[in-house]
Design an enzyme around this catalytic site. Structure first.
Site, PDB file in Angstrom:
ATOM      1  N   ASP A  29      -0.556 -23.645 -19.703  1.00 11.34           N
ATOM      2  CA  ASP A  29      -1.849 -23.996 -19.122  1.00 11.34           C
ATOM      3  C   ASP A  29      -2.963 -23.830 -20.149  1.00 11.34           C
ATOM      4  O   ASP A  29      -3.865 -22.992 -20.013  1.00 11.34           O
ATOM      5  CB  ASP A  29      -2.109 -23.152 -17.873  1.00 11.34           C
ATOM      6  CG  ASP A  29      -1.141 -23.492 -16.749  1.00 11.34           C
ATOM      7  OD1 ASP A  29      -0.678 -24.648 -16.693  1.00 11.34           O
ATOM      8  OD2 ASP A  29      -0.840 -22.605 -15.934  1.00 11.34           O
ATOM      9  N   LEU A  86       3.336 -33.656 -13.151  1.00 11.06           N
ATOM     10  CA  LEU A  86       2.210 -34.556 -12.902  1.00 11.06           C
ATOM     11  C   LEU A  86       2.007 -34.886 -11.423  1.00 11.06           C
ATOM     12  O   LEU A  86       1.011 -35.494 -11.059  1.00 11.06           O
ATOM     13  CB  LEU A  86       2.384 -35.856 -13.696  1.00 11.06           C
ATOM     14  CG  LEU A  86       2.445 -35.702 -15.216  1.00 11.06           C
ATOM     15  CD1 LEU A  86       2.532 -37.074 -15.875  1.00 11.06           C
ATOM     16  CD2 LEU A  86       1.234 -34.929 -15.750  1.00 11.06           C
ATOM     17  N   LYS A  87       2.955 -34.520 -10.585  1.00  8.11           N
ATOM     18  CA  LYS A  87       2.815 -34.678  -9.129  1.00  8.11           C
ATOM     19  C   LYS A  87       2.375 -36.096  -8.741  1.00  8.11           C
ATOM     20  O   LYS A  87       1.393 -36.294  -8.029  1.00  8.11           O
ATOM     21  CB  LYS A  87       1.832 -33.644  -8.569  1.00  8.11           C
ATOM     22  CG  LYS A  87       2.189 -32.194  -8.865  1.00  8.11           C
ATOM     23  CD  LYS A  87       1.150 -31.255  -8.270  1.00  8.11           C
ATOM     24  CE  LYS A  87       1.502 -29.796  -8.492  1.00  8.11           C
ATOM     25  NZ  LYS A  87       1.327 -29.381  -9.897  1.00  8.11           N
ATOM     26  N   HIS A 144       1.703 -39.548  -7.027  1.00  8.77           N
ATOM     27  CA  HIS A 144       1.542 -39.954  -5.626  1.00  8.77           C
ATOM     28  C   HIS A 144       0.769 -41.265  -5.620  1.00  8.77           C
ATOM     29  O   HIS A 144      -0.451 -41.283  -5.805  1.00  8.77           O
ATOM     30  CB  HIS A 144       0.781 -38.872  -4.853  1.00  8.77           C
ATOM     31  CG  HIS A 144       0.723 -39.112  -3.373  1.00  8.77           C
ATOM     32  ND1 HIS A 144       0.260 -38.149  -2.497  1.00  8.77           N
ATOM     33  CD2 HIS A 144       1.075 -40.171  -2.601  1.00  8.77           C
ATOM     34  CE1 HIS A 144       0.317 -38.618  -1.256  1.00  8.77           C
ATOM     35  NE2 HIS A 144       0.805 -39.849  -1.302  1.00  8.77           N
ATOM     36  N   ASP A 145       1.477 -42.370  -5.427  1.00 10.58           N
ATOM     37  CA  ASP A 145       0.853 -43.693  -5.459  1.00 10.58           C
ATOM     38  C   ASP A 145       1.779 -44.652  -4.726  1.00 10.58           C
ATOM     39  O   ASP A 145       2.782 -44.232  -4.143  1.00 10.58           O
ATOM     40  CB  ASP A 145       0.616 -44.131  -6.907  1.00 10.58           C
ATOM     41  CG  ASP A 145      -0.608 -45.024  -7.065  1.00 10.58           C
ATOM     42  OD1 ASP A 145      -0.738 -45.981  -6.271  1.00 10.58           O
ATOM     43  OD2 ASP A 145      -1.424 -44.780  -7.973  1.00 10.58           O
ATOM     44  N   ILE A 146       1.466 -45.932  -4.766  1.00 12.09           N
ATOM     45  CA  ILE A 146       2.353 -46.898  -4.127  1.00 12.09           C
ATOM     46  C   ILE A 146       3.692 -46.903  -4.864  1.00 12.09           C
ATOM     47  O   ILE A 146       3.754 -46.593  -6.057  1.00 12.09           O
ATOM     48  CB  ILE A 146       1.730 -48.303  -4.087  1.00 12.09           C
ATOM     49  CG1 ILE A 146       1.499 -48.848  -5.505  1.00 12.09           C
ATOM     50  CG2 ILE A 146       0.431 -48.299  -3.285  1.00 12.09           C
ATOM     51  CD1 ILE A 146       1.051 -50.302  -5.524  1.00 12.09           C
TER      52      ILE A 146
END
Length: 230
Positions: free
Chosen positions: A11, A62-63, A65-67
């Protein structure tokens, strides 16, 4: 398939800080590290290539979350970086999860985020309008993730036992929110020690500040690794 190495969350905001931190470890020590959004968005694919060039394993968190089509094509790009593990959001749905698997291929481990370990049940109900219990939400996401043929989920160690009773054998649980005994829990709300996480069935654990901000990071890492493996 428990991983013997705790995953170190890098981090840091810059390439130079990563180089400085990794240089503390012996050249022949192979680490498992997490590259999250801040570092990846600041430095791009080159930071992954650099860490891989040192022989370390990379969890690129990167998690997504999209189409479905966007997630599929993005995963295809990420697969070419040689990453060892990456994440999507379980809330994206089974179709998106399957698209992620197709884009990434069968090499890297692909896991879905259920509920963040910084999320309380009250926050989930108010902010996400999910009126079940936190555990019920996590179990729902875990079962949908297994249905989509992903490798596992990110979850609190407190949820591992319940998840593993509901999914096929071999389904992995990666648990952040791990803190050595007596450590500051920071912004995590659902935490466990490395030994507790192992005892309850976690396959991977992730720690950042207890290692990266320690006076002696190498010593801190080895102490945590010993606790995780005892």
């Amino acid at each position: 398939m428990r991983e013997e190495r705790p995953i170190i969350a890098l981090d840091f905001p810059s390439f130079e800080e990563v180089k400085s931190f990794l240089s503390l470890f012996p050249a022949d020590e192979r680490l498992y590290v997490k590259i999250g959004m801040e570092l990846y968005y600041a430095e791009g694919p080159d930071i992954v290539r650099y860490v891989k060039s040192l022989g370390h394993s990379v969890f690129l968190d990167l998690k997504l979350h999209d189409i479905p089509n966007t997630v599929k094509s993005t995963m295809a790009v990420l697969s070419r970086l040689g990453i060892d593990m990456t994440t999507v959001q379980a809330a994206g749905g089974v179709e998106m999860l399957r698209a992620a698997r197709e884009g990434l291929g069968q090499g890297p481990i692909l896991i879905a985020v259920t509920q963040l370990t910084s999320t309380s049940e009250e926050q989930m109900r108010e902010d996400q309008n999910i009126q079940s219990t936190l555990l019920a939400s996590v179990l729902h996401y875990a079962k949908r993730t297994a249905q989509a043929k992903l490798d596992g989920v990110v979850c609190s160690a407190h949820e591992v036992k319940a998840i593993k009773s509901e999914v096929p054998a071999g389904f992995v649980c990666l648990t952040p929110g791990i803190r050595p005994t007596g450590a500051d829990i920071g912004d995590q709300k659902r935490v466990m020690t490395p030994h507790q996480a192992r005892a309850i069935g976690s396959d991977y654990i992730v720690l950042g500040r207890p290692i990266t901000q320690a006076t002696d990071p190498v010593k801190a890492y080895h102490q945590i690794k010993a606790e995780w493996n005892r």
